[in-house]
Scaffold this active site. Structure first.
Site, mmCIF file in Angstrom:
data_model
loop_
_atom_site.group_PDB
_atom_site.id
_atom_site.type_symbol
_atom_site.label_atom_id
_atom_site.label_comp_id
_atom_site.label_asym_id
_atom_site.label_seq_id
_atom_site.Cartn_x
_atom_site.Cartn_y
_atom_site.Cartn_z
ATOM 1 C CB ALA A 166 -7.108 -3.009 5.842
ATOM 2 C CG ASP A 196 -2.409 -2.897 7.218
ATOM 3 O OD1 ASP A 196 -3.526 -2.828 7.759
ATOM 4 O OD2 ASP A 196 -2.018 -2.095 6.339
ATOM 5 C CD1 TRP A 236 -2.680 1.560 0.360
ATOM 6 C CD2 TRP A 236 -2.171 1.856 2.534
ATOM 7 N NE1 TRP A 236 -3.478 2.580 0.844
ATOM 8 C CE2 TRP A 236 -3.181 2.782 2.176
ATOM 9 C CE3 TRP A 236 -1.689 1.853 3.844
ATOM 10 C CZ2 TRP A 236 -3.710 3.696 3.085
ATOM 11 C CZ3 TRP A 236 -2.232 2.751 4.747
ATOM 12 C CH2 TRP A 236 -3.227 3.663 4.367
ATOM 13 C CE LYS A 244 -10.707 -0.192 1.900
ATOM 14 N NZ LYS A 244 -9.592 0.573 2.452
HETATM 15 C C1 LMR Z 1 -6.803 2.005 -1.219
HETATM 16 O O1 LMR Z 1 -5.720 1.407 -1.154
HETATM 17 O O2 LMR Z 1 -7.321 2.372 -2.276
HETATM 18 C C2 LMR Z 1 -7.545 2.299 0.058
HETATM 19 O O3 LMR Z 1 -6.920 1.672 1.130
HETATM 20 C C3 LMR Z 1 -7.774 3.736 0.247
HETATM 21 C C4 LMR Z 1 -6.544 4.508 0.628
HETATM 22 O O4 LMR Z 1 -6.614 5.249 1.614
HETATM 23 O O5 LMR Z 1 -5.524 4.432 -0.053
#
Ligand code: LMR
Length: 389
Positions: free
Chosen positions: A212, A210, A129, A245
């Site tokens: 999520a 993590d 991420w 989510k």
């Molecule tokens: C994403 O990866 O699109 C989501 O987790 C939103 C974000 O805050 O980046």
């Protein structure tokens, strides 16, 4: 001398900038596969029915909005603990606090690590991420990256991951995605989780997990299996949790951070540090979303209704993945992956052409949000892809 003069202009976050670009595009057939939000078959991101019912009861029953404390809503945190760890008993070694979203949990985790062990390096698989490294760096931590995914073959680079974690020093930290890897959707198998847990435990490397997307991949318990396997083996660990989510509460900012310490006495000290770091950062987390979720999970009927809605979301993602895989080519592995994202083997030029010529919006990396597609738009998207590849 100007205080602000030395500041450099910062680029807008590329992923969030896509939201604005998509909105400004007048083409009616446009498809948004950018930022990670769940959409239903009609393209909406609904407030879940069970959550709406919980919010109504909260609104009716709430008699005060006075302060809670830096730990937030403790009933919420207790529910999250059961959801993540099931019946695992940590004999008082686990501490948990509510945080402003999963990002708040990660930031708090990073600050706690930096306070406890400023020299610790955090090992992060690439790709990850995009917000992970900035969060860790902002807390003063050094980040070590290793290649963990092969885009061309769409497979996990597990051997490289194990080799990299094998180079970590005792006291270093390994950041791992609990399930539904963002951006690749390529999760560790149960056997691989056991190998990772063994390696971390034997080398004294601290896991930072993590989580999520619990419930969006294989199911609520299956998606927590990696976290449970690691915490059963490692004496110290951190788990950052997001409800964005699976409860659909994106803008409410609801999350939690759990820490596992070596002893009950350590856990108490860690908890006191979490509270003082939270107090210095946000004083106390926002209440509404966490209070509604606590109320929902206190009620058996609402909990069953929420589980059903979560399962609806999960099954829709699986169905879209299967429809995509049938088209082969860059989409061939999508059905083997889990959760909201896959990272397609597309060049930046193809990503740009998809946007400019076909109004298909996705992250520059080639990541697609599976939930951005419907039965109707899968053929539109695959035709655009065929035209560009
Ligand atoms: C994403 O990866 O699109 C989501 O987790 C939103 C974000 O805050 O980046």
């Amino acid at each position: 001398m100007s205080l602000f003069g030395p500041l450099q202009q910062q680029p807008a976050d590329a992923l969030l900038a896509l939201i604005g670009q998509y909105r400004a595009d007048p083409r009616p057939h446009k498809i948004d596969l950018g930022v990670g939000i769940y959409r239903d078959e009609t393209g909406n991101t609904p407030v879940l029915r069970a959550l709406k019912a919980a919010e109504e009861r909260l609104w009716q029953g709430q008699t005060s909005k006075s302060y809670l404390g830096p730990e937030g809503n403790t009933a919420f945190t207790a529910h999250m603990q059961r959801l993540v760890f099931g019946t695992m008993d940590f004999a008082g070694r686990l501490a948990g606090v509510q945080t402003p979203g999963g990002t708040g949990a990660l930031r708090l985790a990073a600050e706690l690590i930096a306070a406890a062990s400023p020299g610790a390096r955090v090992w992060v698989g690439a790709p990850t991420w995009p917000n992970h490294p900035p969060i860790l760096n902002a807390a003063g931590l050094a980040v070590e990256t290793y290649e963990s995914f092969d885009k061309a073959s769409q497979s996990l680079r597990f051997d490289e991951m194990m080799a990299a974690l094998g180079r970590a020093r005792a006291g270093d930290v390994a950041l791992l995605h609990g399930c539904c890897h963002n951006p690749t959707g390529a999760d560790l198998s149960d056997a691989q989780w056991r190998e990772v847990a063994e390696l971390l435990a034997s080398r004294g490397v601290i896991p930072l997990l993590d989580l999520a997307y619990q419930g969006m991949g294989r199911g609520l318990d299956q998606d927590a299996l990696g976290v449970r396997t690691v915490l059963a083996r490692c004496p110290e660990a951190l788990v950052a949790y997001s409800c964005d989510k699976n409860f659909g509460v994106y803008r409410e900012r609801v999350g939690a951070l759990f820490t596992l310490a070596g002893s009950r006495a350590d856990a108490d000290r860690v908890h006191s540090n979490l509270l003082s770091l939270a107090r210095a950062n946000w004083s106390m987390p926002p209440d509404h979303g966490a209070a509604a979720i606590a109320l929902l999970l206190d009620d058996a009927e609402l909990t069953a209704a929420w589980r059903e809605e979560l399962e609806e979301m999960r099954s829709r993602l699986v169905a879209v993945r299967q429809a995509l895989t049938a088209h082969g080519g860059p989409l061939r592995a999508v059905a083997e992956q889990h959760g909201m994202f896959s990272l397609l083997p597309l060049s930046p030029e193809v990503v740009t052409r998809l946007r400019t010529d076909h109004a298909v919006y996705m992250a520059g990396s080639g990541r697609i949000n599976i939930a951005g597609l419907t039965e109707k738009t899968v053929p539109v998207f695959t035709a655009a892809l065929a035209a560009c590849c």
